[in-house]
Motif scaffolding. Structure first.
Motif, short mmCIF file in Angstrom:
data_model
loop_
_atom_site.label_atom_id
_atom_site.label_comp_id
_atom_site.label_asym_id
_atom_site.label_seq_id
_atom_site.Cartn_x
_atom_site.Cartn_y
_atom_site.Cartn_z
N MET A 156 26.92 35.03 5.83
CA MET A 156 27.97 34.39 6.62
C MET A 156 29.37 34.80 6.17
SD MET A 156 26.38 32.78 8.88
CE MET A 156 27.82 32.11 9.70
N LEU A 157 29.46 35.45 5.02
CA LEU A 157 30.78 35.77 4.47
C LEU A 157 31.02 37.27 4.50
CD1 LEU A 157 30.54 33.43 1.35
CD2 LEU A 157 31.87 33.00 3.42
N PRO A 158 32.22 37.69 4.89
CA PRO A 158 32.48 39.14 4.93
C PRO A 158 32.26 39.80 3.57
CG PRO A 158 34.50 37.85 5.27
CD PRO A 158 33.36 36.89 5.35
N GLN A 159 32.54 39.06 2.50
CA GLN A 159 32.36 39.64 1.16
C GLN A 159 30.90 39.97 0.89
OE1 GLN A 159 34.07 36.82 1.78
NE2 GLN A 159 36.15 37.19 1.07
N GLY A 160 30.00 39.16 1.46
CA GLY A 160 28.58 39.34 1.17
C GLY A 160 27.88 40.24 2.16
N LYS A 161 28.51 40.42 3.32
CA LYS A 161 27.90 41.16 4.42
C LYS A 161 27.52 42.59 4.02
CE LYS A 161 26.81 40.63 8.72
NZ LYS A 161 25.79 39.65 9.05
N VAL A 162 28.40 43.20 3.23
CA VAL A 162 28.23 44.61 2.84
C VAL A 162 26.83 44.91 2.31
CG1 VAL A 162 29.20 46.41 1.35
CG2 VAL A 162 30.68 44.59 2.25
N GLU A 163 26.30 44.00 1.50
CA GLU A 163 25.03 44.27 0.81
C GLU A 163 23.85 43.54 1.43
OE1 GLU A 163 25.11 44.26 -3.85
OE2 GLU A 163 26.68 42.95 -3.06
N THR A 164 24.04 42.95 2.59
CA THR A 164 22.98 42.08 3.11
C THR A 164 21.62 42.76 3.15
OG1 THR A 164 24.56 40.86 4.43
CG2 THR A 164 22.28 40.67 5.08
N ARG A 165 21.59 44.00 3.60
CA ARG A 165 20.33 44.70 3.78
C ARG A 165 19.56 44.82 2.46
NH1 ARG A 165 18.37 49.83 3.70
NH2 ARG A 165 16.66 50.11 5.17
N GLU A 166 20.22 45.38 1.46
CA GLU A 166 19.57 45.56 0.16
C GLU A 166 19.15 44.20 -0.41
OE1 GLU A 166 22.52 46.72 0.95
OE2 GLU A 166 22.29 48.90 0.96
N ARG A 167 20.06 43.23 -0.25
CA ARG A 167 19.81 41.91 -0.85
C ARG A 167 18.54 41.29 -0.29
NH1 ARG A 167 24.19 39.36 0.75
NH2 ARG A 167 25.32 40.17 -1.04
N VAL A 168 18.45 41.26 1.03
CA VAL A 168 17.32 40.55 1.63
C VAL A 168 16.01 41.26 1.30
CG1 VAL A 168 17.47 41.67 3.92
CG2 VAL A 168 16.56 39.36 3.73
N LEU A 169 16.02 42.57 1.28
CA LEU A 169 14.78 43.29 0.95
C LEU A 169 14.35 43.03 -0.49
CD1 LEU A 169 15.47 46.71 2.76
CD2 LEU A 169 13.97 44.83 3.52
N LYS A 170 15.30 43.09 -1.39
CA LYS A 170 14.97 42.90 -2.81
C LYS A 170 14.51 41.47 -3.11
CE LYS A 170 18.11 46.33 -4.77
NZ LYS A 170 19.50 46.42 -5.28
N MET A 171 15.22 40.50 -2.54
CA MET A 171 14.87 39.11 -2.86
C MET A 171 13.50 38.75 -2.28
SD MET A 171 18.54 37.09 -2.61
CE MET A 171 18.06 35.58 -3.44
N VAL A 172 13.23 39.20 -1.06
CA VAL A 172 11.93 38.89 -0.45
C VAL A 172 10.80 39.61 -1.20
CG1 VAL A 172 10.53 39.18 1.64
CG2 VAL A 172 12.87 38.32 1.81
N ALA A 173 11.06 40.86 -1.59
CA ALA A 173 10.03 41.60 -2.35
C ALA A 173 9.71 40.88 -3.66
CB ALA A 173 10.51 43.02 -2.62
N LYS A 174 10.75 40.39 -4.33
CA LYS A 174 10.53 39.70 -5.60
C LYS A 174 9.77 38.39 -5.38
CE LYS A 174 11.62 40.70 -9.31
NZ LYS A 174 10.79 41.32 -10.38
N MET A 175 10.14 37.69 -4.31
CA MET A 175 9.47 36.44 -3.97
C MET A 175 7.97 36.68 -3.76
SD MET A 175 10.29 34.05 -0.68
CE MET A 175 9.47 35.04 0.56
N ASP A 176 7.67 37.74 -3.01
CA ASP A 176 6.26 38.07 -2.76
C ASP A 176 5.54 38.44 -4.06
OD1 ASP A 176 6.65 37.63 -0.10
OD2 ASP A 176 6.79 39.75 0.46
N GLU A 177 6.22 39.25 -4.85
CA GLU A 177 5.62 39.73 -6.11
C GLU A 177 5.26 38.55 -7.03
OE1 GLU A 177 8.25 42.39 -8.33
OE2 GLU A 177 7.38 41.53 -10.16
N LEU A 178 6.09 37.52 -7.01
CA LEU A 178 5.86 36.38 -7.92
C LEU A 178 4.82 35.40 -7.39
CD1 LEU A 178 9.59 35.73 -8.92
CD2 LEU A 178 7.80 36.72 -10.37
N GLY A 179 4.29 35.68 -6.20
CA GLY A 179 3.20 34.84 -5.71
C GLY A 179 3.61 33.65 -4.87
#
Lengths: 646, 246
Positions: free
Chosen positions: B187-210
């Motif tokens: 929702m913030l312009p400051q965070g928008k830049v990295e949204t793609r990498e962020r969402v992929l990495k966080m979801v991958a980690k979530m899955d990895e941890l079960g």
């Protein structure tokens, strides 16, 4: 004999920090990798320091007792963070923020440190916004400001009533990024129990793993203590249950001086005590005083009727209400600084006008709801009103809140120089844990500012000036003599605690001690009470070490053992607080000596004899500590009596 | 008020747990749930027994440490509170109260009612940040942020990381936790830049941890002490999908 050299840079006030940075020593990137820094505590100061030092390329080890660094008690700060941005164009400046902080601290803080704090305050806001902290904004999309704690300008940035949470999560996120990058290693559920000195320098710490009970040794080229204040010594406070002063206290016992221990802040707007089972007090943000009016009944019989529940607050006619802050301090009214508001509440309650249990006053929104409408009040304070209702089971839109002062913040702490280094070389102290910026009273929304200033913008510079001389020091193995000896002492202390097997639980003894501390070293102090406190705390220390009961084992998760070790330190800290309050024969800021007041009951400061920082040197348990004085000079500000009347 | 407590006791992660029954009497209705546990622990210490371990710290509903499953609900029978803000007046005199730790495989029990939630920190380390170093950032007012966006970001940012969402979810999904962070930054312009990498990495980690996936039952939102809306999960899904496609 004095060991105190604040090492304040030369030059005019406004140029000191720039001069310092221009002349300080730096560590080059290749050498940073070879240096280890231990950071104890992951609140605003600790997390921001760990993140910033990690980004610079140092190897950081970050320790916290909580299960996650995100839970440090900075998270509970509500109101906001000050910065001299002057966005509202209302006349703010670095000088004015510095001036207000010095004056608010009642001329007992170090001028050069405070000026630097004001100078970097704007950078903090920039940094937090870049990190994604969702500060409140106006309809044009720019940052909103509010006036806080009696400031004449609006310089407080806020994120609803959860500013501390949002700032901490920003610093935590930055630190977790460094965890991912491998520059910061986290040690959650780990408590520091002692500092290891090698040839007089801080070189490591001894910790206890709170899950397994394992005692562990850690090396660092420097050690940073960012563990907050010792306010939970009082048992009831707005601190978290685990907040403790033990890291700073161990540093004191290893030779770091402890400054102004008697300067503790009592916050005027907390939910009153309601039962002896109570474990902590909840703060209601000071921002409520912007629209709430504080009163007690004018007549004692009304107060009694209210206490007995025979009448309700709305039954008291307006002319029978005593808006005592507006009466005593017409210029500032309900917005006087915290120390003044707290003492005034105590004065009314002691005189028999208290409501509730007798130790409470009203904070009433009736007038502002009438003026602004319920909707506006709800927008401004909705979450606070809801919180109050959850706890007290009364609706503050309909009946006034009841509030009473409670222990909130410690201005006192480890003595540090301009570089934030204690008197032990290589041992630094940042945030609430040190003493330097708030003097005898802290202004609202300044704690968050100081924690982040120290961690983001000051320590990452000053620590390099020390570490530049350490680049040839190789990492030390932790099985050296000093490490093993210190660990042995810690094991002995814990074993001794476990073996007492006395009659009193830690909580019972802590509650007993806390009440005595509140009574004798609380909001009003006198020499008789303080002398008594020193004696009683000394015998309470004996009682603790002969009668404490800890069940469970030493090699397992054991919260009773954790608490016992902290309370043992609190009792000793209490003794030092009483000694410090006794030597300071004046009233200033949060320190009020009944013998030193004006005929109108206002604090009477003595600048001729007490314009100094009292820094105490440990000489052994039960022995009298040695007092060192750091004189305070104010070159850029006229020292005057605080006056909130006109 | 008097209560019978059935409390989960477990010596450590490897040990087998069991319920223990204890009685507490004369409890004030104004007492918080954790203060009631303090009173129980005092009784146990008086009998030379080990007190019940439970996580707690701020006791004002913001640190997210408390993690009690009370009568089958995370944080107990009140809404929009953590266990430390739950008061005994919400129970009836004479009630039997069942107290368990969070029940979710990615949160293994450490002891009694204490669980290991370090998975959340690992997810945060994977991408729960905006990649800026200290210093060298633009003035805070350089980029205006529409007020409504800032408010939505703040709604999401209110997450206290307690894990009630995971404990409430039949899939032990951490979607609401991850969504709150992804949504705040999206929702913030400051965070928008990295949204793609962020969402992929966080979801991958979530899955990895079960942690499990989301099947839209909404239990997380119902039990979240900060009332974080599952609409943030919709935004997470949208960000995830566009990251996968683009």
């Amino acid at each position: 004999m004095t060991k105190l050299n604040a090492r304040i840079p030369e030059g005019p006030m406004a140029e000191k920090w720039n001069n310092y940075k221009a002349g300080q020593k730096l560590v080059n990137p290749a050498n940073k990798r070879k240096l280890d820094i231990i950071v104890v505590g992951t609140g605003l100061a600790g997390a921001s320091a760990a993140a910033s030092l990690g980004e610079l390329g140092f190897n950081v080890k970050a320790f916290c007792y909580q299960d996650s660094p995100r839970r440090a008690h900075s998270i509970a700060a509500q109101g906001g963070i000050n910065a001299a941005k002057n966005y509202p164009n209302d006349g703010d400046s670095v000088y004015r923020l510095y001036y207000d902080t010095i004056k608010g601290g009642d001329y007992r803080s170090r001028e050069a440190n405070v000026y630097r704090l004001a100078e970097v305050s704007g950078n903090i806001i920039d940094q937090c916004v870049a990190q994604g902290v969702p500060f409140a904004r106006d309809y044009g999309g720019l940052l909103d400001n509010r006036s806080f704690g009696g400031a004449q300008v609006s310089r407080t940035f806020y994120a609803r009533g959860q500013t501390g949470q949002q700032l901490l999560l920003g610093a935590y996120s930055a630190m977790m990024r460094q965890v991912n990058a491998g520059t910061v290693k986290l040690y959650p559920r780990t408590e520091m129990l002692d500092i290891v000195l090698v040839e007089g320098k801080a070189r490591g710490i001894i910790t206890r793993n709170l899950v397994t009970g394992n005692i562990e040794r850690h090396f660092g080229h420097a050690v940073v203590i960012a563990t907050g204040g010792y306010g939970r010594a009082f048992y009831l406070s707005t601190k978290a249950m685990g907040s403790n002063g033990s890291a700073a206290w161990q540093a004191y016992k290893r030779g770091a001086l402890f400054a102004n221990p008697s300067f503790v802040q009592i916050h005027p707007t907390c939910i009153p005590v309601h039962g002896d089972y109570q474990s902590k007090l909840t703060l209601m943000s000071e921002s409520l005083r912007n629209d709430g009016r504080i009163w007690v009944p004018r007549k004692k019989e009304d107060a009694e009727a209210l206490r007995n529940g025979r009448v309700k607050p709305k039954d008291i006619a307006n002319e029978d209400r005593d808006y005592y802050l507006e009466r005593r301090y017409p210029a500032f009214g309900n917005l006087v600084p915290r120390d003044v508001a707290s003492r005034a509440a105590k004065e009314r309650c002691d005189a028999g006008y208290g409501v509730g249990s007798g130790l409470a006053v009203y904070l009433d929104f009736e007038e502002s709801i009438g003026r602004l409408g319920k909707k506006v009040i709800e927008e401004r304070y909705g979450n606070l009103f809801q919180m109050y209702e959850k706890i007290v089971d009364e609706n503050p839109y309909e009946t006034p809140m009841m509030i009473y002062p409670a222990i909130h913040y410690c201005m006192g702490g480890l003595w540090v120089d301009y570089e934030l280094m204690t008197t032990i070389p290589g041992l630094f102290s940042i945030g609430e844990c040190n003493f330097s910026d708030h003097g005898a009273n802290r202004l609202g929304a300044s704690a968050l500012m100081q924690g982040l200033a120290d961690g983001y913008f000051i320590l990452p510079y000053t620590i390099q000036n020390y570490l530049a001389a350490e680049i040839m020091t190789p990492r030390m193995p932790v099985d050296g003599r000093e490490f093993l000896e210190t660990e042995g002492q810690i094991r002995e202390r814990l074993n001794r605690l476990m073996q007492i097997k006395g009659k009193q639980s830690v909580d019972r003894m802590h509650r007993k001690f806390g009440l005595l501390l509140w009574e004798m070293v609380g909001m009003a102090r006198n020499s008789e009470g303080l002398n008594k406190a020193i004696k009683e705390f000394s015998s309470l220390r004996e009682e603790f070490w002969t009668d404490i009961r800890i069940t469970g084992g030493i090699d397992e998760m054991n919260p009773e053992l954790e608490k016992a070790s902290r309370v043992a330190d609190f009792i000793e800290t209490g003794e030092l607080m009483a000694r410090d309050a006794l030597q300071r024969e004046e009233s200033c800021g949060g320190h009020f000596r009944e013998e030193f007041q004006t005929p109108e009951g206002e604090a009477s400061r003595n600048d001729n004899d007490f314009m100094f920082v009292a820094a105490w040197e440990y000489t052994g348990t039960g022995k009298e500590p040695v007092l060192h004085r750091e004189p305070l000079n104010y070159e850029n500000i006229k020292v005057q009596t605080r006056n909130y009347k006109i | 008020m008097d209560f019978t407590l059935k409390i989960w006791r477990q010596q450590n992660a490897a040990a087998k747990g069991r319920f223990e029954t204890h009685k507490v009497a004369g409890i004030s209705p104004d007492c918080s749930f954790l203060e009631m546990l303090d009173i129980l622990n005092q009784q146990l210490i008086d009998k030379f027994e080990k007190p019940v371990c439970f996580d707690h710290d701020c006791r004002e509903g913001i640190c997210g440490a408390c993690s009690l499953y009370i009568n089958g609900r995370p944080h107990g029978p009140d809404s929009a509170v953590t266990a430390c803000q739950l008061h005994m007046r919400k129970f009836k005199d004479g009630d039997t109260i069942v107290v368990e730790p969070w029940r979710a495989r990615p949160f293994p029990v450490i002891k009694d009612l204490v669980v290991d939630r370090s998975g959340f920190d690992k997810i945060m380390a994977a991408g729960g940040y905006i990649s800026v170093n200290t210093g060298g950032v633009p003035d805070a007012n350089t980029i205006p942020v529409p007020r409504a966006h800032a408010e939505t970001a703040m709604d999401a940012a209110a997450c206290i990381g307690c894990g009630a969402c995971v404990a409430a979810c039949k899939n032990a999904s951490a979607m609401l936790f991850v969504a709150a962070k992804v949504s705040q930054f999206a929702m913030l312009p400051q965070g928008k830049v990295e949204t793609r990498e962020r969402v992929l990495k966080m979801v991958a980690k979530m899955d990895e941890l079960g942690f499990g996936n989301c099947t839209n039952t909404g239990a997380c939102e119902a039990e979240c002490p900060k009332q974080i809306s599952i609409s943030h999960i919709a935004r997470l899904n949208r960000e995830y999908l566009s990251a996968k496609i683009l």
